[in-house]
Design an enzyme around this catalytic site. Structure first.
Site, PDB file in Angstrom:
ATOM      1  N   GLY A 155      41.786  26.579  80.967  1.00  0.00           N
ATOM      2  CA  GLY A 155      40.672  27.109  80.183  1.00  0.00           C
ATOM      3  C   GLY A 155      39.613  27.702  81.107  1.00  0.00           C
TER       4      GLY A 155
ATOM      5  N   GLY B 189      33.171  27.818  71.598  1.00  0.00           N
ATOM      6  CA  GLY B 189      32.628  29.147  71.881  1.00  0.00           C
ATOM      7  C   GLY B 189      33.695  30.222  71.940  1.00  0.00           C
TER       8      GLY B 189
ATOM      9  N   THR C 240      34.438  32.191  82.386  1.00  0.00           N
ATOM     10  CA  THR C 240      34.097  30.773  82.298  1.00  0.00           C
ATOM     11  C   THR C 240      33.302  30.500  81.010  1.00  0.00           C
ATOM     12  OG1 THR C 240      33.184  28.916  83.518  1.00  0.00           O
ATOM     13  CG2 THR C 240      31.932  30.955  83.622  1.00  0.00           C
ATOM     14  N   ALA C 241      33.342  29.246  80.560  1.00  0.00           N
ATOM     15  CA  ALA C 241      32.703  28.901  79.282  1.00  0.00           C
ATOM     16  C   ALA C 241      31.236  29.326  79.254  1.00  0.00           C
ATOM     17  CB  ALA C 241      32.828  27.404  79.015  1.00  0.00           C
TER      18      ALA C 241
ATOM     19  N   SER D 233      48.227  86.251  66.525  1.00  0.00           N
ATOM     20  CA  SER D 233      47.243  86.259  67.611  1.00  0.00           C
ATOM     21  C   SER D 233      47.319  84.922  68.342  1.00  0.00           C
ATOM     22  CB  SER D 233      45.832  86.510  67.065  1.00  0.00           C
ATOM     23  OG  SER D 233      45.419  85.372  66.363  1.00  0.00           O
TER      24      SER D 233
ATOM     25  N   MET E 223      30.941  19.700  79.741  1.00  0.00           N
ATOM     26  CA  MET E 223      31.351  18.315  79.452  1.00  0.00           C
ATOM     27  C   MET E 223      30.123  17.426  79.278  1.00  0.00           C
ATOM     28  SD  MET E 223      34.424  18.140  82.272  1.00  0.00           S
ATOM     29  CE  MET E 223      33.591  19.117  83.503  1.00  0.00           C
TER      30      MET E 223
ATOM     31  N   LYS F 185      45.577  16.012  76.967  1.00  0.00           N
ATOM     32  CA  LYS F 185      45.532  14.744  76.226  1.00  0.00           C
ATOM     33  C   LYS F 185      46.268  14.960  74.915  1.00  0.00           C
ATOM     34  CE  LYS F 185      41.204  12.739  77.686  1.00  0.00           C
ATOM     35  NZ  LYS F 185      40.115  13.595  78.003  1.00  0.00           N
TER      36      LYS F 185
ATOM     37  N   ASP G  22      46.619  23.473  79.903  1.00  0.00           N
ATOM     38  CA  ASP G  22      45.675  22.431  79.475  1.00  0.00           C
ATOM     39  C   ASP G  22      45.512  22.444  77.972  1.00  0.00           C
ATOM     40  OD1 ASP G  22      44.988  22.015  82.077  1.00  0.00           O
ATOM     41  OD2 ASP G  22      43.181  23.241  81.988  1.00  0.00           O
TER      42      ASP G  22
END
Ligand code: SAH
Length: 468
Positions: free
Chosen positions: A299, A410, A329-330, A44, A381, A268, A246
């Site tokens: 970042g 974060g 963004t942060a 079927s 910052m 850095k 960065d």
């Protein structure tokens, strides 16, 4: 490798499907899309399958065993009876025909992969039957990466291939041309169905093509969690010859860039300062002028305390083509992962993003405006000048008991979120030895975090999270 992925040509090839229910239907739809000539064999057959009967599909209301299987290229056993599948498998093996038993890998010698169909582009994914859910999840990711318009892009390229071949003599030039074509605005034009504009752009790019034309992608990499990257960011990271990044960009994110791309850090490094901004600008210009496709990976978002604007100005002045990709963004990333809604109908209608790091000769911030109640202040910052910040806000009228949070790293596995009151801010930073990157969030909304925190990191178990 347990299974070799191959793509077979099934146009007009005879395929037998044993079974006539919904499971068979799913395979029948795929086989029809590939142009196979299908015989469905079952006592079927459901109405949806019957509705497909026609030139490509023939229904036979018989049991397996009553029908000759010789001559079929493939057999699909889509019955829910293992004993019948076993019988089909043995018959197929004896006749040397490829057989797949749906959801019954033991009775088959080929499997259907999870597929993303953007014909002529087709991606097949398989876990060899070991982890179908994982394969499906990977398919979802690939689906997100390949917009529907990829299919139209493929068709357009097929039509124009000969023209490009005639115009550009070397393989390198042609590859370069296509790479630029696929990464430029063509995708949006094709997706929006603007055929004439697409054609015009194509002819113009072909006429203007000159080898060694560099370009720069200014890309926001978000705050750290690699899954917060945008699809566009990923595409540019895969496409670039050079990644200029960065210190804020995590190793996990850099690992997603094209493997053979050169990586240049302008961060850095132990004992050294980061490259001054005008040297970074000059580096981008120099690389692009040498014909490189450069991904400037930053970042967060490139235009929020990211100096992306200055880089664009330098590129525009040097007449270099550039693209900008926004990032999380942060402020958005840290707030989300710390359970702090930056605005809330009951507590804050306004958010201000500020930097704690002003130019040496810079103007004083508008303290009266920053100190207003019922708003959220997000300080980038801000660790170094936190004492001044606290004193100024309180002396300009902000309540000393306003809740504050400092979110360090974060969105990353090692995220720490420390909360307290405004007057405690410098002491909290000291006491918990919080270090960069860290974001300060000041405002009534911070009090919600004790209830709304959802992101539990390994570090958080040992962390110093405190209630306000
Ligand atoms: N363009 C970036 C900001 C660069 S300024 C963006 O849009 O996010 C650098 C500052 O950003 C750091 O000092 C810190 O205050 C903040 N920041 C960036 N990433 C962060 C993170 N993962 N956790 C906490 N703060 C972060």
């Amino acid at each position: 490798m347990d299974f070799l992925p191959i793509f077979t040509q099934l146009q007009q090839q005879p395929v037998l499907v044993v079974g006539g229910g919904p499971v068979a239907l799913r395979k029948i739809q795929l086989l029809l899309a590939a142009g196979a000539k299908i015989t469905v064999l079952a006592p079927s057959i459901c109405a949806e399958v019957e509705a497909l009967a026609g030139e490509q599909l023939n229904c036979l209301y018989q049991r397996f065993g009553q029908h000759e299987i010789a001559g079929y290229k493939l057999i699909i056993a889509a019955t829910d009876k293992p004993a019948v599948n076993a019988e089909i498998y043995q018959a197929a093996q004896a006749a040397n025909i490829w057989i797949n038993a749906v959801d019954d890998p033991e009775h088959g010698n080929f499997i259907f992969p999870a597929i993303v169909d953007r014909s002529p582009i087709v991606v097949a994914i398989s876990s060899g039957g070991n982890a179908p859910v994982l394969a499906r999840r990977i398919r979802e990711k690939v689906e997100q990466l390949l917009p529907q318009s990829i299919s139209l892009m493929g068709q357009f390229a097929a039509r124009c291939r000969d023209q490009v071949k005639a115009a550009l003599p070397t393989i390198d030039q042609r590859r370069d041309f296509w790479e630029r074509w696929f990464s430029g605005p063509a995708q949006q034009l094709i997706a929006s169905g603007r055929q004439q504009a697409t054609e015009q752009l194509f002819q113009q790019q072909l006429a203007d093509f000159s080898p060694n034309q560099g370009e720069v992608y200014i890309v926001g990499a978000g705050p750290g969690d690699p899954e917060l990257l945008t699809i566009k960011a990923m595409q540019y990271m895969q496409q670039a010859d050079v990644i200029v990044h960065d210190g804020l960009v995590s190793d996990d994110i850099l690992a997603l860039a094209r493997r053979d791309a050169e990586r240049i850090s302008v961060a850095k490094q132990a004992g050294f300062h980061s490259l001054p901004q005008d040297e970074i600008n000059a580096l981008l210009v120099k690389l692009a002028q040498a014909g490189q496709r450069v991904c400037r990976l930053k970042g967060g978002d490139p235009f929020i305390y990211g100096r992306g604007g200055e880089e664009c100005e330098a590129l525009a002045a040097a007449d270099i083509r550039y693209y900008v990709v926004p990032g999380v963004t942060a402020a958005a990333g840290c707030a989300a992962y710390a359970g702090i809604p930056l605005t809330h109908r009951d507590y804050a209608q306004t958010v201000q993003l500020v930097t704690g790091h002003c130019r040496a000769n810079g103007d004083e911030p508008d303290w009266a405006s920053l100190a207003k109640a019922r708003q959220t202040l997000v300080v980038y910052m801000g660790l170094i000048n936190s004492t001044t910040l606290t004193e100024q806000l309180i002396s300009h009228g902000r309540d000393a008991n306003t809740p504050v949070a400092i979110v360090e790293n974060g969105t990353r596995p090692e995220q720490r979120s420390v909360t307290g009151t405004l007057e405690q801010l410098p002491a909290l930073i000291n006491q918990h030895q919080l270090s960069s990157p860290a974001l300060i969030i000041i405002g009534e909304v911070v009090a919600l975090a004790s209830n709304l925190q959802w992101f539990h990191t390994v570090a958080a178990k040992h962390s110093t999270t405190e209630a306000a």
